[in-house]
Design a protein around this motif. Sequence first.
Motif, mmCIF file in Angstrom:
data_model
loop_
_atom_site.group_PDB
_atom_site.id
_atom_site.type_symbol
_atom_site.label_atom_id
_atom_site.label_comp_id
_atom_site.label_asym_id
_atom_site.label_seq_id
_atom_site.Cartn_x
_atom_site.Cartn_y
_atom_site.Cartn_z
ATOM 1 N N TYR A 93 0.821 -1.203 0.000
ATOM 2 C CA TYR A 93 0.000 0.000 0.000
ATOM 3 C C TYR A 93 0.848 1.242 0.000
ATOM 4 C CZ TYR A 93 -4.312 -2.410 0.257
ATOM 5 O OH TYR A 93 -5.395 -3.164 -0.064
ATOM 6 N N SER A 120 0.655 3.631 -2.035
ATOM 7 C CA SER A 120 -0.013 4.827 -2.524
ATOM 8 C C SER A 120 -1.533 4.741 -2.394
ATOM 9 C CB SER A 120 0.339 5.040 -4.004
ATOM 10 O OG SER A 120 -0.447 6.074 -4.528
ATOM 11 N N ILE A 121 -2.120 5.900 -2.083
ATOM 12 C CA ILE A 121 -3.570 5.942 -1.993
ATOM 13 C C ILE A 121 -4.174 6.049 -3.384
ATOM 14 C CG2 ILE A 121 -3.682 8.448 -1.771
ATOM 15 C CD1 ILE A 121 -6.052 8.121 0.079
ATOM 16 N N ASP A 122 -3.341 6.365 -4.367
ATOM 17 C CA ASP A 122 -3.867 6.600 -5.705
ATOM 18 C C ASP A 122 -3.920 5.331 -6.531
ATOM 19 O OD1 ASP A 122 -2.089 9.581 -5.410
ATOM 20 O OD2 ASP A 122 -4.273 9.428 -5.525
ATOM 21 N N ILE A 123 -4.961 5.245 -7.323
ATOM 22 C CA ILE A 123 -5.119 4.086 -8.189
ATOM 23 C C ILE A 123 -4.544 4.418 -9.546
ATOM 24 C CG2 ILE A 123 -6.836 2.679 -9.394
ATOM 25 C CD1 ILE A 123 -8.563 2.876 -6.894
ATOM 26 N N GLU A 136 -4.245 4.158 -13.336
ATOM 27 C CA GLU A 136 -5.157 3.754 -14.405
ATOM 28 C C GLU A 136 -4.437 3.334 -15.668
ATOM 29 O OE1 GLU A 136 -7.484 7.320 -14.368
ATOM 30 O OE2 GLU A 136 -9.284 6.146 -14.018
ATOM 31 N N ASP A 195 -5.271 -0.081 -18.959
ATOM 32 C CA ASP A 195 -6.680 0.013 -19.310
ATOM 33 C C ASP A 195 -7.001 -0.850 -20.511
ATOM 34 O OD1 ASP A 195 -8.492 3.123 -18.859
ATOM 35 O OD2 ASP A 195 -8.016 1.455 -17.535
ATOM 36 N N THR A 246 -12.435 -0.331 -14.230
ATOM 37 C CA THR A 246 -11.098 -0.111 -13.683
ATOM 38 C C THR A 246 -10.917 -0.811 -12.342
ATOM 39 O OG1 THR A 246 -11.055 2.050 -14.721
ATOM 40 C CG2 THR A 246 -9.393 1.634 -13.051
ATOM 41 N N LEU A 247 -11.881 -0.626 -11.461
ATOM 42 C CA LEU A 247 -11.747 -1.215 -10.126
ATOM 43 C C LEU A 247 -11.722 -2.738 -10.184
ATOM 44 C CD1 LEU A 247 -14.008 1.017 -7.841
ATOM 45 C CD2 LEU A 247 -11.542 1.093 -8.171
ATOM 46 N N LEU A 249 -9.753 -4.583 -7.139
ATOM 47 C CA LEU A 249 -10.111 -3.828 -5.939
ATOM 48 C C LEU A 249 -11.579 -3.991 -5.569
ATOM 49 C CD1 LEU A 249 -8.189 -0.580 -6.898
ATOM 50 C CD2 LEU A 249 -7.456 -2.300 -5.280
ATOM 51 N N HIS A 265 -7.739 0.255 2.065
ATOM 52 C CA HIS A 265 -8.498 -0.095 0.860
ATOM 53 C C HIS A 265 -9.711 0.809 0.700
ATOM 54 C CE1 HIS A 265 -9.287 -3.059 -2.314
ATOM 55 N NE2 HIS A 265 -10.561 -2.930 -2.022
ATOM 56 N N LEU A 273 -10.172 3.817 2.008
ATOM 57 C CA LEU A 273 -9.750 5.188 1.713
ATOM 58 C C LEU A 273 -9.331 5.344 0.261
ATOM 59 C CD1 LEU A 273 -7.655 5.997 4.908
ATOM 60 C CD2 LEU A 273 -9.835 7.007 4.247
ATOM 61 N N LYS A 274 -8.650 4.316 -0.226
ATOM 62 C CA LYS A 274 -8.208 4.320 -1.616
ATOM 63 C C LYS A 274 -9.414 4.444 -2.558
ATOM 64 C CE LYS A 274 -4.520 1.747 -3.773
ATOM 65 N NZ LYS A 274 -3.724 0.549 -3.806
ATOM 66 N N LEU A 275 -10.448 3.662 -2.266
ATOM 67 C CA LEU A 275 -11.634 3.678 -3.114
ATOM 68 C C LEU A 275 -12.370 5.005 -3.020
ATOM 69 C CD1 LEU A 275 -13.116 0.078 -2.868
ATOM 70 C CD2 LEU A 275 -11.887 1.141 -4.714
ATOM 71 N N LYS A 278 -11.101 7.924 -2.346
ATOM 72 C CA LYS A 278 -10.338 8.972 -3.032
ATOM 73 C C LYS A 278 -10.512 8.848 -4.541
ATOM 74 C CE LYS A 278 -6.197 11.644 -3.182
ATOM 75 N NZ LYS A 278 -5.044 11.551 -4.030
ATOM 76 N N TYR A 279 -10.475 7.617 -5.021
ATOM 77 C CA TYR A 279 -10.642 7.408 -6.456
ATOM 78 C C TYR A 279 -12.052 7.796 -6.884
ATOM 79 C CZ TYR A 279 -10.592 5.148 -11.018
ATOM 80 O OH TYR A 279 -10.665 4.891 -12.365
ATOM 81 N N LYS A 308 -13.607 10.839 -9.567
ATOM 82 C CA LYS A 308 -14.435 10.534 -10.729
ATOM 83 C C LYS A 308 -15.867 11.017 -10.556
ATOM 84 C CE LYS A 308 -11.234 8.330 -12.873
ATOM 85 N NZ LYS A 308 -10.664 8.820 -14.117
ATOM 86 N N LEU A 341 -8.641 12.320 3.441
ATOM 87 C CA LEU A 341 -8.437 10.918 3.070
ATOM 88 C C LEU A 341 -6.955 10.571 3.026
ATOM 89 C CD1 LEU A 341 -10.993 10.769 0.123
ATOM 90 C CD2 LEU A 341 -11.349 9.963 2.456
#
Lengths: 71, 460
Positions: free
Chosen positions: A50, A52-55, A57, A60, B49-50, B55, B96, B98-100, B102-103, B107, B233
């Motif tokens: 973990y 990073s909090i960012d996903i 992308e 794709d 994506t998720l 995720l 997990h 928090l990640k979701l 924020k994402y 969006k 977050l």
Amino acid sequence: MNFLYFDPGLGAMIVQAVVAAAAGVLLFSKNAWYKVKAFFGLLKEEDDAYDSIDIDEDNDDSEINLDEHKK
Amino acid sequence: MSTKNNTHEASFRDPSGYMFHDGDILRRVINPIYFPQYNKLKESGFFGTLIKQGLLIPHTETSVADDKIVITPEHIPFITNPYEWSFQQYKHAALHTLKLQKYALSKGFILKDASAYNVTFHKGKPVFIDTLSFDFYEEGTPWRAYKQFITHFFGPLVLAKYHGTEIFKMLQTHIDGIPVKLIASMLPGKTKLSATIHTNIHLLAKMESKHSEDYKAETKVTKLSKKQQSNILESLFNFIKKLELNETSEWGNYYDKTNYETAAFEGKKKLIREWVTPLNPQRLIDVGGNDGTFARTVLDKVPDVLVTDIDSNAVDYNYTQLQENKETNMLPFVCDVLQPAPGIGFNNTERNSLIDRLKDYKPDITMALALIHHITLSGNVPFAKSAEFFAKFSGTLIIEFPKREDSWVESLLVRKREFMNHFDFYNETDFEAGYTQFFDIEKKEIVPGTKRVLYLMKRK
């Protein structure tokens, strides 16, 4: 339509402004510290599931689809 | 496909939809009220994506009609509840979420609830299972699920840091998270020096008391920008990521302490592998399996393995290992066999008991190695009763019986002092008598170099 089927707590809604302020300060100083460390080459590799909090992308399906169109 | 009276016991609060049992398959109904959200989440590629990144639990669209859409999520063989997680597991579930959020925020969506039950462990990682938890973001509104995140995740984690993982069991008696005021009162005073803990818990507790009497809903809620929310977050994420238990103990000593000789150790592993392999089990549970050492001897042969232990540290070590090894077919969790998790919530069925979940799971093989002496001598449970317990969910049982001459048993008996004679029943004959009430003994072998007997039993 509001799907709020449980009480979010009025206090909780209000306090977020203060929490955000504190968070903002913490993140600012973390970033500043990070830049200082980077400048002096003191950064360590953090390998953690973990990190990073960012996903990301980047992978794709849409990219793959584009290639198929090209064919 | 009848949906009446087969609704999942925990699925009744969210107007967006509900889950129901269609025979053996669990499906989700989406109500028209949620169609706009569902379609946007689908068409924008958000779900895609998720799901692709592992995720969010993948789902397939089963049927689409004007009055309902039915989707079928990927089957999860075994659900673990928050009070069964080790510290790292709990941390990862929080991160997990928090990640979701924020994402989602980035969006144009939000998580409308941040319940710990939205996350479970599957294929070696935390996965989000409440597909309908996403809603449209309203510009400038604070996060409505924030308090739930604190009571379900942040609070328990910080409390566990100072008081140990026993804290997580409080989630059994507080199904909707530990109350903020209680969390604040249990934390040491020095936590007020931490900006993150002070604002997210102590200040929150104060604000809650202050605004608890707003019966006419007159107080205005302040605005919170997207960036401000994102900062909350992210700072929670950074804080939780660095959290460690105060009482960290180095795991790895268990097998040294029980003075297993290497030959005996390897002998036991060999026996287990020999016995398990021809049975070709699809599902196996190792009860009292510590850090998964013995479960790993058959991990390549069994598609789905559960490993449970009372020692949260051992489960943690196991979880860390499986993440490093990228093992996707093992699920570790915490469980005290003497008091397995009960059914809780409304009707005591909202979250079903561990025994019920094990009955549904139907493991082909149950292993109980180095366990029975603890149940019998420390737990004072007679053989017939522990046999009855295992028979509830085990078709085939591999159980290790340490004889009276075993060093661990000797020390447990000696500690009983003048009450020691009560345990005269602790011997091979009585053990077999108790267990053959529920099982037939198919194999019996001494573990080479030890005073322990390994049994393979089949339920009658």
